[in-house]
Motif scaffolding. Sequence first.
Motif, PDB file in Angstrom:
ATOM      1  N   ASP A  92       0.864  -1.180   0.000  1.00  0.00           N
ATOM      2  CA  ASP A  92       0.000   0.000   0.000  1.00  0.00           C
ATOM      3  C   ASP A  92       0.900   1.230   0.000  1.00  0.00           C
ATOM      4  OD1 ASP A  92      -1.692   2.116   0.496  1.00  0.00           O
ATOM      5  OD2 ASP A  92      -2.715   1.172   2.203  1.00  0.00           O
ATOM      6  N   ILE A  93       0.773   2.093  -0.986  1.00  0.00           N
ATOM      7  CA  ILE A  93       1.672   3.235  -1.115  1.00  0.00           C
ATOM      8  C   ILE A  93       1.641   4.128   0.124  1.00  0.00           C
ATOM      9  CG2 ILE A  93      -0.016   4.730  -2.247  1.00  0.00           C
ATOM     10  CD1 ILE A  93       3.793   4.472  -2.943  1.00  0.00           C
ATOM     11  N   GLU A  94       0.541   4.138   0.846  1.00  0.00           N
ATOM     12  CA  GLU A  94       0.443   4.998   2.028  1.00  0.00           C
ATOM     13  C   GLU A  94       1.254   4.484   3.209  1.00  0.00           C
ATOM     14  OE1 GLU A  94      -3.513   6.375   2.992  1.00  0.00           O
ATOM     15  OE2 GLU A  94      -4.176   5.947   0.947  1.00  0.00           O
ATOM     16  N   THR A  95       1.707   3.249   3.139  1.00  0.00           N
ATOM     17  CA  THR A  95       2.513   2.702   4.235  1.00  0.00           C
ATOM     18  C   THR A  95       3.976   2.513   3.850  1.00  0.00           C
ATOM     19  OG1 THR A  95       2.072   0.390   3.614  1.00  0.00           O
ATOM     20  CG2 THR A  95       0.487   1.476   5.097  1.00  0.00           C
ATOM     21  N   VAL A  96       4.347   2.857   2.623  1.00  0.00           N
ATOM     22  CA  VAL A  96       5.734   2.696   2.176  1.00  0.00           C
ATOM     23  C   VAL A  96       6.643   3.676   2.916  1.00  0.00           C
ATOM     24  CG1 VAL A  96       7.287   3.087   0.211  1.00  0.00           C
ATOM     25  CG2 VAL A  96       5.164   1.789  -0.099  1.00  0.00           C
ATOM     26  N   ASP A  97       7.762   3.166   3.433  1.00  0.00           N
ATOM     27  CA  ASP A  97       8.750   4.044   4.042  1.00  0.00           C
ATOM     28  C   ASP A  97      10.056   3.963   3.251  1.00  0.00           C
ATOM     29  OD1 ASP A  97       9.930   1.629   4.809  1.00  0.00           O
ATOM     30  OD2 ASP A  97       9.304   1.800   6.895  1.00  0.00           O
ATOM     31  N   VAL A  98      11.052   4.728   3.669  1.00  0.00           N
ATOM     32  CA  VAL A  98      12.306   4.814   2.922  1.00  0.00           C
ATOM     33  C   VAL A  98      13.010   3.460   2.870  1.00  0.00           C
ATOM     34  CG1 VAL A  98      14.624   5.845   2.908  1.00  0.00           C
ATOM     35  CG2 VAL A  98      12.614   7.273   3.364  1.00  0.00           C
ATOM     36  N   ASP A  99      13.008   2.740   3.983  1.00  0.00           N
ATOM     37  CA  ASP A  99      13.688   1.440   4.009  1.00  0.00           C
ATOM     38  C   ASP A  99      13.062   0.473   3.013  1.00  0.00           C
ATOM     39  OD1 ASP A  99      15.465   2.279   5.918  1.00  0.00           O
ATOM     40  OD2 ASP A  99      14.341   1.436   7.603  1.00  0.00           O
ATOM     41  N   TYR A 100      11.741   0.464   2.958  1.00  0.00           N
ATOM     42  CA  TYR A 100      11.063  -0.433   2.012  1.00  0.00           C
ATOM     43  C   TYR A 100      11.370  -0.021   0.578  1.00  0.00           C
ATOM     44  CZ  TYR A 100       7.405  -2.970  -0.457  1.00  0.00           C
ATOM     45  OH  TYR A 100       6.731  -3.800  -1.322  1.00  0.00           O
ATOM     46  N   PHE A 101      11.325   1.277   0.307  1.00  0.00           N
ATOM     47  CA  PHE A 101      11.610   1.755  -1.044  1.00  0.00           C
ATOM     48  C   PHE A 101      13.028   1.355  -1.459  1.00  0.00           C
ATOM     49  CE2 PHE A 101      13.106   4.645  -4.252  1.00  0.00           C
ATOM     50  CZ  PHE A 101      12.025   4.796  -5.099  1.00  0.00           C
ATOM     51  N   ASP A 102      13.987   1.558  -0.575  1.00  0.00           N
ATOM     52  CA  ASP A 102      15.368   1.209  -0.893  1.00  0.00           C
ATOM     53  C   ASP A 102      15.517  -0.291  -1.112  1.00  0.00           C
ATOM     54  OD1 ASP A 102      16.093   3.852  -0.735  1.00  0.00           O
ATOM     55  OD2 ASP A 102      16.997   3.692   1.253  1.00  0.00           O
ATOM     56  N   TRP A 103      14.850  -1.083  -0.277  1.00  0.00           N
ATOM     57  CA  TRP A 103      14.904  -2.540  -0.430  1.00  0.00           C
ATOM     58  C   TRP A 103      14.371  -2.974  -1.800  1.00  0.00           C
ATOM     59  CZ3 TRP A 103      10.582  -6.091  -0.283  1.00  0.00           C
ATOM     60  CH2 TRP A 103      10.964  -7.444  -0.261  1.00  0.00           C
ATOM     61  N   MET A 104      13.257  -2.418  -2.204  1.00  0.00           N
ATOM     62  CA  MET A 104      12.685  -2.760  -3.508  1.00  0.00           C
ATOM     63  C   MET A 104      13.597  -2.318  -4.649  1.00  0.00           C
ATOM     64  SD  MET A 104       9.801  -4.470  -3.409  1.00  0.00           S
ATOM     65  CE  MET A 104       8.779  -4.033  -4.833  1.00  0.00           C
ATOM     66  N   SER A 105      14.158  -1.119  -4.527  1.00  0.00           N
ATOM     67  CA  SER A 105      15.060  -0.626  -5.567  1.00  0.00           C
ATOM     68  C   SER A 105      16.306  -1.487  -5.666  1.00  0.00           C
ATOM     69  CB  SER A 105      15.442   0.826  -5.271  1.00  0.00           C
ATOM     70  OG  SER A 105      16.349   1.309  -6.232  1.00  0.00           O
ATOM     71  N   ASN A 106      16.805  -1.938  -4.526  1.00  0.00           N
ATOM     72  CA  ASN A 106      18.018  -2.743  -4.501  1.00  0.00           C
ATOM     73  C   ASN A 106      17.830  -4.126  -5.104  1.00  0.00           C
ATOM     74  OD1 ASN A 106      19.265  -0.618  -3.237  1.00  0.00           O
ATOM     75  ND2 ASN A 106      19.191  -1.517  -1.188  1.00  0.00           N
ATOM     76  N   ILE A 107      16.584  -4.539  -5.280  1.00  0.00           N
ATOM     77  CA  ILE A 107      16.282  -5.817  -5.921  1.00  0.00           C
ATOM     78  C   ILE A 107      15.851  -5.626  -7.367  1.00  0.00           C
ATOM     79  CG2 ILE A 107      14.722  -7.814  -5.902  1.00  0.00           C
ATOM     80  CD1 ILE A 107      14.580  -7.495  -2.855  1.00  0.00           C
ATOM     81  N   ASN A 108      15.028  -4.617  -7.629  1.00  0.00           N
ATOM     82  CA  ASN A 108      14.355  -4.489  -8.926  1.00  0.00           C
ATOM     83  C   ASN A 108      15.031  -3.559  -9.929  1.00  0.00           C
ATOM     84  OD1 ASN A 108      11.820  -6.139  -8.655  1.00  0.00           O
ATOM     85  ND2 ASN A 108      11.600  -4.854  -6.842  1.00  0.00           N
TER      86      ASN A 108
END
Length: 255
Positions: free
Chosen positions: A105-121
């Motif tokens: 849910d975009i409303e619960t995304v934080d910086v750590d989650y965003f970085d984790w997803m970027s580091n994989i995708n």
Amino acid sequence: MAVTLPSYPSLEDQVVFINGGSSGIGAEMVRAFAGQGAKVGFWGRDRGAAESLIDTLHEVPRRPSFFACGVTDVTALQETLGECSKTLGDIGVLVNSVGNDDRHDIETVDVDYFDWMSNINLRPHVFAIQQVIPGMRRLGGGSIINLGSIAPLRKNEGAIVYTALKAAIHGMTRGMARRLGPDRIRVNTLVPGWTMTDKQRRLWLDEAGEKAMDESLCLPGRVHPEDIAAAALFLASDQSRMMTAQDLIVDGGWT
């Protein structure tokens, strides 16, 4: 219906590295390229799954080589690619298959989650490409295949960070194709539709999803990993030698 893969003579003895290949679409890529007689190297998070995959490949000309590596560790990834080149030879085909389509849910995304997803995708794709460029130049050319997604084409609200990163893959492909084209290095995006891997069936496929595919796909049936691997073989082969900066969509006509 099983997919019968054609034979591509240009892939025999070619060094192919699958960036993420122990399960799902990546595992099918390993199987398909090994079946062409290519020298296949791959990494994945699950050593047991990788070894089990290799053990099933009884009739391929040579067994693939598995390299243990962590996707989010750029230094380890580039060292792995270097080790693969020393072991098998300069890499002529790179398939960037690694990814995680985690729902959020975009409303619960934080910086750590965003970085984790970027580091994989996204990040592994960029630095894997950077690592294989010198070898492809020595070979006089090569093929880089980045796995995209139809998510950016479908207004996917359930995985917005993933969708944004996959959209970035498409842009990266075009920029890389222009930059590397003079070296005869082709860069294309292979765009799977909703592909029926074990993970998708286990985590995300439900009655509503089945209904959506029944209503939206032009073709009857479902997209399977073999369908994506078949397209990857074409993009890697000399039969697509004048194809670069393109999106090859395999989604049964959903988009």
